[in-house]
Structures are given as C-alpha cells and as structure tokens.
Scaffold this motif. Structure first.
Motif, short mmCIF file in Angstrom:
data_model
loop_
_atom_site.label_atom_id
_atom_site.label_comp_id
_atom_site.label_asym_id
_atom_site.label_seq_id
_atom_site.Cartn_x
_atom_site.Cartn_y
_atom_site.Cartn_z
N ALA A 231 0.82 -1.22 0.00
CA ALA A 231 0.00 0.00 0.00
C ALA A 231 0.85 1.27 0.00
O ALA A 231 0.32 2.37 -0.08
CB ALA A 231 -0.93 0.00 1.21
N THR A 232 2.19 1.10 0.11
CA THR A 232 3.08 2.28 0.05
C THR A 232 3.76 2.41 -1.31
O THR A 232 4.48 3.38 -1.55
CB THR A 232 4.18 2.21 1.13
N VAL A 233 3.59 1.41 -2.18
CA VAL A 233 4.37 1.38 -3.43
C VAL A 233 3.59 2.04 -4.56
O VAL A 233 2.56 1.53 -5.02
CB VAL A 233 4.76 -0.07 -3.81
N ALA A 234 4.11 3.18 -5.04
CA ALA A 234 3.47 3.90 -6.14
C ALA A 234 3.82 3.28 -7.49
O ALA A 234 2.97 3.15 -8.37
CB ALA A 234 3.91 5.37 -6.13
N ALA A 235 5.10 2.91 -7.66
CA ALA A 235 5.55 2.50 -9.00
C ALA A 235 6.69 1.49 -8.94
O ALA A 235 7.47 1.46 -7.98
CB ALA A 235 6.02 3.73 -9.78
N ILE A 236 6.73 0.68 -9.98
CA ILE A 236 7.92 -0.13 -10.27
C ILE A 236 8.47 0.42 -11.57
O ILE A 236 7.73 0.55 -12.56
CB ILE A 236 7.56 -1.63 -10.43
N ILE A 237 9.75 0.78 -11.57
CA ILE A 237 10.37 1.26 -12.81
C ILE A 237 11.47 0.29 -13.19
O ILE A 237 12.25 -0.14 -12.33
CB ILE A 237 10.93 2.70 -12.66
N LEU A 238 11.49 -0.10 -14.46
CA LEU A 238 12.62 -0.91 -14.93
C LEU A 238 12.92 -0.61 -16.39
O LEU A 238 12.05 -0.14 -17.13
CB LEU A 238 12.41 -2.40 -14.69
N GLU A 239 14.17 -0.84 -16.75
CA GLU A 239 14.56 -0.74 -18.16
C GLU A 239 14.03 -1.99 -18.85
O GLU A 239 14.36 -3.11 -18.42
CB GLU A 239 16.08 -0.67 -18.30
N THR A 240 13.25 -1.82 -19.89
CA THR A 240 12.64 -2.98 -20.57
C THR A 240 13.72 -4.00 -20.93
O THR A 240 13.57 -5.19 -20.68
CB THR A 240 11.91 -2.52 -21.84
N VAL A 241 14.78 -3.52 -21.54
CA VAL A 241 16.01 -4.30 -21.69
C VAL A 241 17.08 -3.47 -21.02
O VAL A 241 17.25 -2.29 -21.38
CB VAL A 241 16.36 -4.54 -23.18
N VAL A 276 16.45 2.02 -25.13
CA VAL A 276 16.06 0.96 -26.06
C VAL A 276 14.85 1.31 -26.93
O VAL A 276 14.51 0.55 -27.84
CB VAL A 276 15.82 -0.38 -25.33
N GLY A 277 14.21 2.47 -26.66
CA GLY A 277 13.08 2.86 -27.51
C GLY A 277 13.56 3.36 -28.88
O GLY A 277 14.75 3.53 -29.12
N PHE A 278 12.61 3.54 -29.78
CA PHE A 278 12.88 4.12 -31.10
C PHE A 278 13.90 3.31 -31.90
O PHE A 278 14.90 3.84 -32.39
CB PHE A 278 13.25 5.60 -30.98
N GLY A 279 13.63 2.00 -31.99
CA GLY A 279 14.28 1.18 -33.00
C GLY A 279 15.49 0.38 -32.58
O GLY A 279 15.89 -0.53 -33.30
N ARG A 280 16.07 0.68 -31.44
CA ARG A 280 17.32 0.00 -31.06
C ARG A 280 17.14 -1.52 -31.05
O ARG A 280 18.03 -2.27 -31.44
CB ARG A 280 17.77 0.54 -29.69
N MET A 281 15.94 -2.01 -30.61
CA MET A 281 15.69 -3.45 -30.53
C MET A 281 14.88 -3.94 -31.74
O MET A 281 14.35 -5.06 -31.72
CB MET A 281 14.92 -3.81 -29.25
N GLY A 282 14.74 -3.09 -32.76
CA GLY A 282 13.94 -3.50 -33.93
C GLY A 282 12.45 -3.30 -33.72
O GLY A 282 11.63 -3.85 -34.47
N GLU A 283 12.08 -2.53 -32.70
CA GLU A 283 10.67 -2.21 -32.42
C GLU A 283 10.60 -0.71 -32.12
O GLU A 283 11.60 -0.12 -31.69
CB GLU A 283 10.17 -2.95 -31.16
N TRP A 284 9.42 -0.13 -32.28
CA TRP A 284 9.29 1.27 -31.84
C TRP A 284 9.63 1.36 -30.37
O TRP A 284 10.45 2.15 -29.94
CB TRP A 284 7.87 1.78 -32.09
N PHE A 285 8.94 0.53 -29.57
CA PHE A 285 9.26 0.43 -28.15
C PHE A 285 9.61 -1.02 -27.86
O PHE A 285 8.96 -1.94 -28.38
CB PHE A 285 8.08 0.90 -27.29
N ALA A 286 10.62 -1.22 -27.01
CA ALA A 286 11.09 -2.59 -26.75
C ALA A 286 10.00 -3.45 -26.14
O ALA A 286 9.98 -4.67 -26.34
CB ALA A 286 12.33 -2.54 -25.85
N ASP A 288 7.19 -3.87 -27.09
CA ASP A 288 6.43 -4.53 -28.16
C ASP A 288 6.96 -5.94 -28.43
O ASP A 288 6.22 -6.82 -28.85
CB ASP A 288 6.51 -3.71 -29.46
N ALA A 289 8.25 -6.14 -28.17
CA ALA A 289 8.84 -7.47 -28.41
C ALA A 289 8.32 -8.48 -27.39
O ALA A 289 8.47 -9.69 -27.58
CB ALA A 289 10.36 -7.39 -28.33
N GLY A 387 21.50 -10.28 -26.77
CA GLY A 387 20.92 -9.05 -27.26
C GLY A 387 19.89 -9.33 -28.32
O GLY A 387 19.42 -10.47 -28.49
N ARG A 388 19.49 -8.31 -29.03
CA ARG A 388 18.62 -8.44 -30.20
C ARG A 388 18.67 -7.11 -30.94
O ARG A 388 19.18 -6.10 -30.44
CB ARG A 388 17.19 -8.84 -29.83
#
Ligand code: PLP
Length: 472
Positions: A231-241, A276-286, A288-289, A387-388
C-alpha cells in the motif's frame, strides 16, 4: 582470424558530405584550440577533471566520425546510444533548419504544430492506451516526471527499481539508479527500494534455466512488494532491456509477470525506454517485443537521435484522465521545444520511408547474431553473447567455468587494464566501442551499412584476442 588489428585506420584531411560540400578538418592549430578551451573551461560529466583527455572531434557523417588528425572511427556506440539515425542525417538537419527559419521556439503552454504532430505520431506507435505525451529535455527528467505522476495518481510514495540499472543523473533518477553512479550521490531519495531483476548469466537466484529465472525473480519481486508494504508502493520502474548495465534481455514471461504484479497491487508500471526505444531493438518500443503494456513509458535519445535535446513520458489514458481535473504540478520552459520536435517528426518520416525497424531486425538476426555467436568457438574470453536488434553485449570472462569477469565489478585504474586494452585495440583498428565493466556492447547507428557493420565486427573480433590472453 582477421588482420584488422594490423590495418591502420584511414587518415584523411577532410570529408565530402552527401551534398558534395567539402569539409576540411582544420588541422593542428584548430585542434590545439579545441583541446585548450575544453581543458581550461569545460567541466565534464562523471569524471575526475584532471584525469581525462577528451578527444577533439572535427566532423561526423553517418556511422563515422573523425578527429582533427583525420583519424576515422566507425561509431559502434552511437555516441551515448542515442545517435540512431547517424551523424548529419540530411532529413533531420533540414527539418531543424526549416523549423528554425519558421518558428525557433515557443513556450509550452501554447499549442504548436510540430509538438502536436510528434505527440500524435508517438501515440500512434505506442502500445495500449498510451495516447498522450509529456515532453521533457532528456531521459532523467522523463523518469522524474513519470515517478511524480505515479505518486500523484496512487497517493503512495515508494518506488521500486532494480539493481544493475541506470535511470539518469538528477535527484530522483539517480536514486532509482542501481549502479555505482548512485553511491557518491547518496543519501538518496529514502522512498526508493531496490530489487534484483532477472540476469540468467549471473543469476541472483541460482537459477539454471531462463524459466526458473523468471519464476524466482517474480517471487522475489512479490516478496519485496509485500515486505515494503504494497500500500506504500506507487511505482515499479525498470529498463525494458537493461542498457548500460549489460544489455540484459528479460527472460520469457518476466515482463508479463511484472505487469500482473502491478495490477494485483495497484502499482504503476513505468518502462524506461530511454536507451532501447525508437528502433534499437527492432521495435518502436522494446515492450512490443514482449507484448506487454506498461502504464508509462519514458523515452529520449533515439526519438530524434539527440540532434536537439528531447525526452518525454508516454501516458496511458487512465493516468492522463486523472489529470483532467487535477492540475499536473510539473513543467519545463523547453517542454516540447519546436526544434527538437521537428527533428522527432523527421525521425518518424525516415523510419517509415526507409524501413528502419525492418533493417534493424534483419541486420541483427542475419549479420550480428550469427557472427558474434561464432566467436564463442574461438575466443575463450567470451562468456556469453546476448541481445537483439542492433543492441548486443559481449560478456568477457577470465574463465568460462567460473564466469569470473575479465575485470572486477566497477574496476578502475590498473584493475580495469584488460578492458582498457580491448578498447584501445578497437580504437586503433578504427572502431569506437562501448565498453562497461567487463563488457563490450555493440550499438551502432541503425543506418549503418552492412559493409560497415561487418568491418566493425571484424575489428572487435580481432580485439578480443587481447582479452583471450587473460582467459584460461
Ligand atoms: N534511462 C536510461 C535507461 C538511460 O540509459 C539514460 C541515459 O543513458 C537515462 C535514463 C538518462 O537520460 P539522460 O542522460 O538523457 O538524462
């Protein structure tokens, strides 16, 4: 084995751009002035100022840049993994020039055509109901604002983030960061708690398969949520890759599991896609993979290749709607700067016209993956490749059996010697590598030609013989 190490990099006195205009590099006097101004007056990031010697750069074009001696480097680091469309892309340069001639700036509370178009086009490729965009100046402030939104919407304060992560240099972002860059900036935000993300090669959970890693990492995360007080946790943030800390691709099912935990406990899921957004992983957003829809996605870097600073938060309808009647308390003078947004719109045009996502997937799976995988047969220092798209890590070890890293965690000075030697071997062969701790990352501009890509890989292949001398 290639002979790239023995081939000196090409040396020129200038270059001719795509329009046929010649650009001389300026010579020794110009270089001396740049070096002197830099050493005397520029205060650099993350460095002991007297211990660095920044290389003066005279020019860049596509995947290549040159120093004032005319030494040519193939950029396998895309600068700071932001130069997705390469140096001096004519469409981006033209878009900025045209916008500067039309309306160079306008404050954020007014509506502007390129700002609106870029937001619409980002929403058009973002997953789920992520339909609105808050623009920032870069990645760190995007994460600051994403966390601020999550706290406001949930009425909770705590944020969970992973060890082995980087989220930016500003106060909340560096608190979220799970790497040594945080240490000197502590005490950090006391409402951030860290947990272990999956890392199959160096599992914190003693897992032996990716499936086991997913299951145990999710059990661990749920325990952290419960013990910190859901009940105290607002968010989990992580790098998709995970980017700088190792190109760690989440094993199957992990991100879906995080989404499920966030839903179960009413927590906002923030995917940091600054790198990793905007194409680095071959997707608009990672994401999506992995077929996962977070509540907020943060972006920067590749959105316009960093030609003008830009970042932002893509916001789901549920969160954006909350702020229909409640004022969002946050803002920046340059939020949605027209020069930056014009370069972003041009980026969308280039991606769509030139099939950038398709070429990233093709070059990644047809060229990079088979090539670097074949190195495992002849480089004993290579522990794992992963990687990918056009984002890969070579994990260098002293022993494949023990997986002892080639250099210790966070090594500096003589302890980091073997990695410095590998980097020097790449540079002397004309390739500018990205190295971090015991890893070499492969992250060239997404417009790199196949010939350049193969040439750069051959140079890294040859440079690994340096690491092999330390491996048994
Ligand atoms: N998040 C990630 C994943 C990053 O890689 C970075 C920068 O490398 C940032 C945030 C911070 O972005 P910026 O340097 O634009 O503030």
């Amino acid at each position: 084995m290639t002979d790239t190490l023995d081939t000196p990099p090409e040396v020129r006195t200038g270059f001719t751009d795509r329009l046929g205009v010649e650009h001389p590099f300026g010579g020794a006097a110009a270089e001396a002035q740049v070096r002197s101004d830099d050493r005397n007056h520029v205060f650099h990031s993350w460095s002991a100022q007297a211990k660095i010697d920044p290389l003066p750069i005279a020019a860049g074009q596509g995947s290549t840049f040159w120093d004032y001696q005319g030494t040519e480097y193939l950029d396998f680091s895309s600068q700071l993994i932001n130069l997705n469309l390469g140096h001096q892309h004519p469409d981006l340069v033209r878009a900025i020039q045209e916008q500067a001639g039309r309306l160079a700036t306008i404050q954020p509370s007014m509506a502007n055509d390129v700002r609106g178009e870029l937001a619409r086009r980002i929403a058009g490729v973002a997953p789920g109901t992520l339909n609105r965009v808050f623009f920032t100046n870069g990645g760190a402030d995007a994460n600051e604002y994403a966390v601020r939104m999550a706290r406001r919407v949930t009425g909770r304060h705590k944020v969970l983030s992973t060890y082995r992560s980087y989220h930016g240099g500003t106060s909340t972002a560096i608190s979220l960061t799970g790497d040594p860059r945080r240490w000197a900036n502590e005490p950090s935000d006391p409402s951030v708690a860290h947990f272990f993300g999956p890392y199959p090669y160096r599992s914190a959970f003693h897992s032996t398969t990716p499936e086991e890693e997913t299951q145990r990492a999710l059990e661990h995360l749920e325990s952290v949520i419960v013990l910190e007080g859901a009940a105290t946790v607002a968010a989990i943030i992580l790098e998709t890759v995970v980017g700088t800390n190792g190109v760690i691709v989440p094993p199957p099912g992990y991100l879906e599991g995080v989404r499920e935990l966030c839903d179960r406990y009413g927590i906002v899921f923030i995917a940091d896609e600054v790198m990793v957004g905007f194409g680095r992983m071959g997707e608009w957003f990672a994401v999506d993979a992995f077929g996962v829809v977070p509540d907020l996605i943060t972006f920067a870097k590749g959105v316009n290749s960093g030609y003008v600073p830009l970042g932002g938060v893509v916001i789901s309808d549920r969160i954006a709607d909350f702020f229909d009647d409640v004022a969002f308390q946050g803002g920046l003078t340059y939020s949605g700067h027209p020069l930056a947004c014009a370069a972003g719109v041009a980026t969308f045009d280039v991606f769509e016209r030139d099939g950038i996502l398709e070429r990233v997937r093709d070059l990644g799976s047809r060229v990079v993956e088979p090539e670097i995988t074949s190195w495992l047969d002849r480089h004993p220092s290579l522990g794992e490749v992963r990687g990918r798209g056009l984002f890969w890590a070579l994990e260098l070890v002293r022993s494949r059996e023990t997986r002892e890293p080639l250099v210790p965690f966070n090594a500096a000075g003589p302890d980091a010697g073997p990695m410095a030697e590998v980097a020097a071997a790449c540079k002397s062969a004309g390739v500018w590598p990205f190295t971090h701790f015991n890893r070499v990352h492969i992250a060239p501009p997404l417009i790199i030609t196949e010939e350049e890509l193969r040439r750069g890989l051959a140079a890294i292949d040859a440079a690994l013989t340096v690491a092999d001398r330390y491996a048994s």
